[in-house]
Design an enzyme around this catalytic site. Structure first.
Site, PDB file in Angstrom:
ATOM      1  N   TYR A  48      16.741 -38.245 120.662  1.00  0.00           N
ATOM      2  CA  TYR A  48      15.489 -38.065 121.095  1.00  0.00           C
ATOM      3  C   TYR A  48      14.424 -39.181 121.138  1.00  0.00           C
ATOM      4  O   TYR A  48      14.429 -39.745 120.063  1.00  0.00           O
ATOM      5  CB  TYR A  48      15.089 -36.795 120.051  1.00  0.00           C
ATOM      6  CG  TYR A  48      15.621 -35.632 120.274  1.00  0.00           C
ATOM      7  CD1 TYR A  48      15.980 -34.823 121.597  1.00  0.00           C
ATOM      8  CD2 TYR A  48      15.865 -34.749 119.406  1.00  0.00           C
ATOM      9  CE1 TYR A  48      16.427 -33.689 121.800  1.00  0.00           C
ATOM     10  CE2 TYR A  48      16.677 -33.671 119.398  1.00  0.00           C
ATOM     11  CZ  TYR A  48      16.826 -33.132 120.617  1.00  0.00           C
ATOM     12  OH  TYR A  48      17.279 -31.968 120.773  1.00  0.00           O
ATOM     13  N   HIS A  92       8.451 -31.313  77.429  1.00  0.00           N
ATOM     14  CA  HIS A  92       8.996 -32.021  78.585  1.00  0.00           C
ATOM     15  C   HIS A  92       8.249 -33.311  78.856  1.00  0.00           C
ATOM     16  O   HIS A  92       6.873 -33.130  78.699  1.00  0.00           O
ATOM     17  CB  HIS A  92       9.154 -31.246  79.708  1.00  0.00           C
ATOM     18  CG  HIS A  92       9.891 -31.620  80.966  1.00  0.00           C
ATOM     19  ND1 HIS A  92      11.181 -32.346  80.749  1.00  0.00           N
ATOM     20  CD2 HIS A  92       9.846 -31.578  82.348  1.00  0.00           C
ATOM     21  CE1 HIS A  92      11.875 -32.546  82.011  1.00  0.00           C
ATOM     22  NE2 HIS A  92      10.751 -32.214  82.905  1.00  0.00           N
ATOM     23  N   ARG A 130      18.436 -32.187  77.128  1.00  0.00           N
ATOM     24  CA  ARG A 130      18.359 -31.304  78.371  1.00  0.00           C
ATOM     25  C   ARG A 130      18.286 -32.150  79.456  1.00  0.00           C
ATOM     26  O   ARG A 130      17.818 -32.214  80.272  1.00  0.00           O
ATOM     27  CB  ARG A 130      17.122 -30.671  78.357  1.00  0.00           C
ATOM     28  CG  ARG A 130      16.915 -29.413  78.099  1.00  0.00           C
ATOM     29  CD  ARG A 130      15.509 -28.765  78.250  1.00  0.00           C
ATOM     30  NE  ARG A 130      14.383 -29.498  78.461  1.00  0.00           N
ATOM     31  CZ  ARG A 130      13.595 -29.929  77.982  1.00  0.00           C
ATOM     32  NH1 ARG A 130      13.353 -29.722  76.687  1.00  0.00           N
ATOM     33  NH2 ARG A 130      12.629 -30.952  78.488  1.00  0.00           N
ATOM     34  N   ARG A 163       2.193 -29.806  83.138  1.00  0.00           N
ATOM     35  CA  ARG A 163       2.701 -28.649  84.021  1.00  0.00           C
ATOM     36  C   ARG A 163       2.983 -27.493  83.382  1.00  0.00           C
ATOM     37  O   ARG A 163       1.531 -26.908  82.951  1.00  0.00           O
ATOM     38  CB  ARG A 163       4.034 -29.544  84.388  1.00  0.00           C
ATOM     39  CG  ARG A 163       4.533 -28.962  85.634  1.00  0.00           C
ATOM     40  CD  ARG A 163       5.767 -29.591  86.154  1.00  0.00           C
ATOM     41  NE  ARG A 163       7.025 -29.296  85.319  1.00  0.00           N
ATOM     42  CZ  ARG A 163       8.209 -29.966  85.604  1.00  0.00           C
ATOM     43  NH1 ARG A 163       8.356 -30.572  86.690  1.00  0.00           N
ATOM     44  NH2 ARG A 163       9.213 -29.650  84.735  1.00  0.00           N
ATOM     45  N   MET A 217      18.648 -31.882 114.460  1.00  0.00           N
ATOM     46  CA  MET A 217      18.870 -30.888 113.641  1.00  0.00           C
ATOM     47  C   MET A 217      20.436 -30.721 112.753  1.00  0.00           C
ATOM     48  O   MET A 217      20.597 -30.442 111.940  1.00  0.00           O
ATOM     49  CB  MET A 217      18.429 -29.450 114.143  1.00  0.00           C
ATOM     50  CG  MET A 217      18.385 -28.106 113.324  1.00  0.00           C
ATOM     51  SD  MET A 217      18.243 -26.579 114.052  1.00  0.00           S
ATOM     52  CE  MET A 217      16.418 -26.790 114.538  1.00  0.00           C
TER      53      MET A 217
END
Ligand SMILES: *Cc1c(COP(=O)(O)O)cnc(C)c1O
Length: 378
Positions: free
Chosen positions: A267, A166, A222, A134, A315
């Site tokens: 719906y 990482h 971390r 990454r 929603m």
């Protein structure tokens, strides 16, 4: 919950206590509490303060904007921002004392230019790609990056505070890539040391590695997810790790009504009542971060009982089939919480909808009111 229709409750004492657990698990290493993405949806500044109160020494964020928001909120602790791009407001970053991650020479050059401009020494953490694929400098480019940083250091323009990387598979503690990444990271540290770079902190471990792989701790861990009381490990629920989930999502029943058998719900009528029953309307929807994938599978607790979402998540709202339960308008609907009162957890939601708990907590929308409990004021 208080009188509000919908509420996201964040337990700051839980964040502090989880950080304390992680500090203990980190042994002699310090803790950088990761507070990116609005502290995984828990609220950036209050969560950062709670983590610092719990014994973190550093804060970690993805974006420079997030670091600047911490400063604007009065948080002056060491903070590292690691996802930077060309043309960032470097001058502001330097004057605000923000540590910056460097994965390529062009980043170093941009930062050095700004540092000269404002007459400040830039604090950087050089990142090597030890195998995640990454960010980070590829191993082949690492010596060049290290040499450039060392030269800037000798010129008095930057100081290399950290060297870091990482992991790809930390949630699978025995995975062979972890050993391989450790090996690459150690080689990268050797290259830096031979070039004369002496970082104050070397860091590699996320939550999972903090909890399961002490050999990845170096000077600083971390953790992110575990700070918020969620477990990154499939077979270890939070309680088994001494962690307490800090976020609860609750609403009040907005409407309750009796309907006959064979009544389509929401719906496309993806749910149809199989007998006369009570339907309850819950005022939270996908615009708030309730996954639409929770249609017919999302778990909730109503009146002390587990129920499942009936029909499509809309929603702003969804429906629950309450059977003959004596539920009234205004009754509490608990979507997820710590799990110690029988309510579902963020992990339950992740399992029901085919995702990870990280996504459940970070997707909670700004339209839901946040309420903080615990913390320094309590
Ligand atoms: C998000 C992140 C972390 C924290 O990961 P968790 O799995 O939440 O502990 C640590 N380091 C980096 C670079 C990250 O992007």
């Amino acid at each position: 919950m208080s009188g509000h229709l919908r509420e996201l409750i964040v337990d700051l004492d839980a964040i502090a206590a989880n950080t304390q657990v992680l500090a203990t698990r980190s042994g002699s290493a310090g803790v950088m509490a990761v507070v990116k993405a609005d502290a995984y949806g828990h609220g950036l500044v209050p969560s950062a303060q709670a983590a610092m109160a719990g014994g973190a020494q550093w804060l970690g964020v993805a974006l420079l904007d997030e670091a600047l928001e911490l400063r604007a909120g009065g948080v002056e602790d060491p903070v590292l921002a690691w996802l930077v791009g060309p043309g960032e407001p470097w001058v502001e970053a330097l004057t605000r004392g923000i540590d910056l991650s460097v994965s390529d020479v062009w980043v170093l050059d941009e930062i050095a230019t700004a540092a000269r401009e404002v007459g400040r020494v830039a604090r950087v953490h050089l990142k090597v790609d030890s195998g995640l694929g990454r960010s980070g400098a590829p191993v082949g480019d690492w010596p060049t990056l290290v040499d450039a940083a060392r030269k800037a250091e000798l010129d008095g323009i930057v100081v290399v505070v950290g060297v870091w990387s990482h992991l790809a598979y930390a949630d699978a503690p025995g995975h062979p890539t972890i050993d391989r990444q450790l090996e690459v990271f150690r080689e990268a540290l050797d290259v830096a040391e031979r070039a004369g770079v002496q970082p104050e902190v070397r860091h590699l471990a996320n939550s999972a590695a903090t909890l399961t792989r002490p050999d990845t701790h170096f000077d600083l861990t971390r953790p992110g997810l575990a700070v918020y009381g969620l477990s990154p490990l499939r077979d270890a629920p939070p309680a088994a790790l001494g962690l307490l989930p800090a976020m609860s999502l609750q609403a009040r029943m907005a409407l309750v009504k009796r309907v006959p058998a064979g009544h389509g719900v929401s719906y496309m009528h993806r749910y149809v009542t199989n007998r006369e029953t009570t339907l309850g309307l819950v005022p939270l929807g996908y615009a708030d971060g309730v996954p639409r994938d929770a249609t017919n599978v999302g778990p909730v607790q109503v009146g002390g009982r587990r129920r499942t979402i009936a029909g499509v998540v809309c929603m702003d709202q969804f429906v629950v089939d309450l059977g003959d339960d004596p539920v009234s308008v205004g009754d509490l609907v608990w979507l997820f919480g710590p799990g110690d009162s029988g309510e579902p957890t963020a992990q339950d939601w992740a399992d029901a909808t085919g995702t990870i708990s990280y996504e459940i907590v970070t997707r909670m929308g700004p339209r839901i009111r946040r309420r903080y409990v615990g913390g320094p004021a309590s």
